[in-house]
Motif scaffolding. Structure first.
Motif, short mmCIF file in Angstrom:
data_model
loop_
_atom_site.label_atom_id
_atom_site.label_comp_id
_atom_site.label_asym_id
_atom_site.label_seq_id
_atom_site.Cartn_x
_atom_site.Cartn_y
_atom_site.Cartn_z
N ARG A 16 0.69 -1.35 0.02
CA ARG A 16 0.16 -0.02 -0.01
C ARG A 16 0.82 1.37 0.05
NH1 ARG A 16 -4.22 -1.21 4.75
NH2 ARG A 16 -4.91 1.11 4.29
N THR A 17 2.07 1.32 -0.04
CA THR A 17 2.96 2.51 0.20
C THR A 17 3.58 2.61 -1.06
OG1 THR A 17 3.79 1.88 2.45
CG2 THR A 17 5.21 3.10 1.25
N ASP A 18 3.52 3.99 -1.35
CA ASP A 18 4.13 4.50 -2.68
C ASP A 18 5.54 4.80 -2.26
OD1 ASP A 18 4.98 6.03 -4.71
OD2 ASP A 18 3.06 7.48 -5.00
N GLU A 21 6.81 8.11 -2.91
CA GLU A 21 6.30 9.27 -2.19
C GLU A 21 7.32 9.28 -0.87
OE1 GLU A 21 2.44 10.62 0.54
OE2 GLU A 21 2.13 9.24 -1.05
N LYS A 34 8.21 5.88 -16.46
CA LYS A 34 7.52 5.38 -15.23
C LYS A 34 8.32 5.10 -13.91
CE LYS A 34 4.53 2.44 -17.89
NZ LYS A 34 3.90 0.76 -18.13
N PRO A 54 8.55 2.66 -8.66
CA PRO A 54 7.03 2.30 -8.01
C PRO A 54 6.53 1.09 -8.55
CG PRO A 54 7.27 4.60 -8.87
CD PRO A 54 8.54 3.79 -9.68
N ASP A 55 6.37 0.66 -9.83
CA ASP A 55 5.68 -0.58 -9.98
C ASP A 55 6.58 -1.61 -9.26
OD1 ASP A 55 4.33 0.65 -11.60
OD2 ASP A 55 5.09 0.35 -13.69
N GLN A 57 8.28 -1.39 -6.62
CA GLN A 57 8.32 -0.97 -5.19
C GLN A 57 9.93 -1.16 -4.66
OE1 GLN A 57 5.23 -3.63 -3.50
NE2 GLN A 57 4.27 -1.97 -3.18
#
Length: 618
Positions: A16-18, A21, A34, A54-55, A57
């Protein structure tokens, strides 16, 4: 904590973490398709090689090899431990961290929470005390500290009464017990009387790396002894572990300094920050301990210890040096020592000279640890005599040998060898000095190598390493692998180094088909394979052919299966040649020696390719 954090919860918060960010709170990220890119925060570079994906993680630096999940970044960059990092991410998501209950530790953990709460209440009490004391505010103004600095460091004031804090926060018996446990109130042994520890003093809250108040430092206003007073050791405060001011530098949004300046007092940290010199931290009435050194190096690779220039300052510097030696592994670590003019401290010197002059002093006058080490041990020795050189070796070599094996230790050994004219001080198993042959070692492999003989090539990239590296980088490539494709590898696992890791990774991915690269790596934190998986995840896999990871992974498995089959046939042939397999069994078997020979001939080309690669599947 009251027990272990469930693995399922760690998986959930990572999902659930970006990660972009989270990392973007600490360093500036620039979008690149991306992905995101930045200058690496873990080593110096001019061209961005730090990538956040991000994809998948995870983050990865193509320069220094650092990589990991959001939890790993908070641990490596923000100096958090695992629990702190999980709690930080959970807090951002508005979640409470669950714990698997351990009744043996639950009561103690509850006491710790209550102590932390009492310390925070005391911090508010002291800060309110500063607002209401004109004397304390005038004192701080006289030291050049205004309201903004006081708010930044949460500076407070403890009133002069014997029971001011006790009366305000100790109305109940349980509260009084907590005040004693927190080191805020003293209980006299002779009559049990309670009284405040800090009276008529400016207070400086000491925070741990999670930002919790764990104790206080306090300076008396006016004349009195001791001038400085710290909280005693408690269940939550250990002065040999905490560094005053470090918590400020790891907050989200704070630009992380490349260098840490270690000073002796909290007034120095506050004064330097007031002068615009950030990155200062202080030990708390003790010399730098091994725990301090580990915390410092987790935060920055460049450390400057700042001491008085007198004999006492040099003794303190030497203790810091001794505790630093075992931590000098890796070529990106630098330690220097700055000795100040007599009668000056960092705070006063920065006020007199100004920021730019003080920074120049740090740059020009701070001496390297190696120079300080040699200068201290060369004192009162004559290196013109054999006796002096021998004593130098006796003094220095045990200290140098405390440094982990590597380039830095080798350089110091070579310098000592030059000064002492004794080449034997260079570690035999590490020495690569051109033309040097250790006494009595002629004709050894080392002698041939040092004399310019043939060198062994470095370890080759094996099929197993490549397969595991691909999985760690892109877990979904394992989803289409059939059980029958793994059977030869599973049967040969005892002789195939790394097979247990590969099979376990595939099993984990099958149980969680949507698992990302970051979450997969995180599942092995604390596992016995963590080191191997971390090492293999530092660089993306080398891709051949069409450059498709799935195709590459399937090719690795195919070749591993062929190796397993060849070993099985080889074992069968050896058994036949030794007569340990009876002819009747051969007739009933699925393979004959003739078939073995035919299969071996077909595999000759693949065998030659494997030999060229330098891999036997291990």
């Amino acid at each position: 904590m009251a027990g272990r954090i469930p693995r399922s919860f760690v998986d959930d918060i990572l999902a659930r973490t970006d990660i972009a960010e989270i990392i973007g709170h600490y360093i500036r990220l620039v979008p690149s398709g991306k992905e995101f890119k930045s200058l690496c925060p873990f080593h110096s570079e001019k061209t961005p090689s730090f990538t956040v994906v991000p994809d998948k993680q995870f983050y990865h630096c193509f320069g220094c090899g650092k990589s990991g999940s959001a939890i790993g970044f908070l641990m490596d960059y923000a100096n958090m431990d695992f629990v702190e990092a999980v709690e930080d991410l959970a807090h951002r998501l508005g979640l409470k961290v669950p714990h698997e209950v351990d009744d043996r530790r639950f009561a103690a953990d509850g006491d710790h929470r209550a102590i932390f709460e009492m310390l925070e209440r005391a911090n508010r009490f002291f800060r309110n005390g500063l607002r209401g004391s004109d004397v304390a505010k005038e004192y701080l103004k006289g030291r050049g500290l205004g309201g903004e600095v006081a708010r930044e460091f949460q500076i407070g004031f403890a009133p002069s009464g014997w029971e001011a804090l006790l009366s305000e926060l100790g109305k109940e018996a349980s509260e009084r017990d907590l005040l004693v446990a927190a080191g805020l109130v003293i209980r006299r042994q002779e009559d049990g009387r309670l009284y405040d520890r800090f009276r008529n003093r400016i207070t400086f809250p000491i925070h741990d790396t999670r930002g919790r108040v764990v104790g206080f430092g306090a300076r008396i206003i006016g004349v009195g002894e001791p001038k400085y007073l710290n909280s005693p050791e408690t269940r939550v405060f250990h002065k040999g572990r905490e560094l005053y001011g470090l918590w400020r530098l790891r907050r989200p949004g704070v630009v992380r300094p490349k260098r840490l300046l270690v000073v002796e007092g909290y007034m120095d940290v506050v004064g330097l920050a007031r002068s615009g010199i950030d990155g200062a931290v202080a030990t708390l009435g003790t010399s730098a301990t091994p725990d301090h050194i580990r915390s410092l190096f987790r935060f920055a690779g460049d450390i400057v210890f700042c001491f008085d220039g007198d004999e006492a300052g040099r003794r303190a510097a030497w203790r810091a040096l001794e505790n630093t030696l075992p931590a000098m592994h890796g070529e990106d670590r630098q330690v220097r020592f700055l000795f100040l003019p007599e009668g000056e401290d960092p705070d006063s010197l920065a006020r007199i000279e100004g920021r730019e002059a003080f920074e120049r002093r740090l740059q020009d006058d701070a001496i390297e640890m190696s120079r300080f080490l040699f200068e201290q041990k060369e004192r009162d020795l004559s290196l013109r005599s054999a006796e002096g050189r021998s004593r130098l070796v006796a003094r220095l070599l045990p200290l140098i040998r405390r440094i982990p094996s590597g380039g830095y230790r080798r350089q110091l050994e070579m310098e000592l060898a030059d000064l002492s004219k004794d080449r034997t001080v260079i570690s035999f198993d590490e020495s690569v000095v051109e033309g040097y042959r250790p006494p009595g070692r002629s004709g050894s492999k080392f002698s041939d190598r040092a004399a310019g003989g043939p060198k062994r090539s470095g370890p080759s990239k094996t099929l197993m390493r490549q397969a595991v590296r691909i999985l760690v980088y892109d877990p979904q490539v394992a989803l289409d692998v059939e059980d029958e494709d793994l059977e030869p590898i599973r049967d040969d696992a005892a002789d195939l180094r790394g097979a247990d890791i590969l099979l376990d990774l595939i099993e984990n991915i099958r149980r969680r088909p949507d698992i990302s690269a970051g979450r997969l790596r995180e599942r092995y934190r604390g596992h016995r394979w963590e080191g191997a998986i971390l090492a293999l995840s530092r660089d993306p896999p080398e891709l051949f052919g069409k450059g498709d990871m799935k195709i590459e992974f399937e090719e690795c498995l195919r070749r591993l299966r062929e190796q397993a089959k060849r070993r099985k046939r080889r074992a069968r042939r050896e058994a036949l040649s030794s007569g340990s397999v009876r002819g009747s069994n051969i007739a009933q078997g699925d393979e004959s020696p003739a078939l073995d020979r035919k299969a071996s001939a077909v595999d000759d080309e693949t065998s030659r390719a494997l030999l060229q690669e330098g891999s036997d599947g291990r």
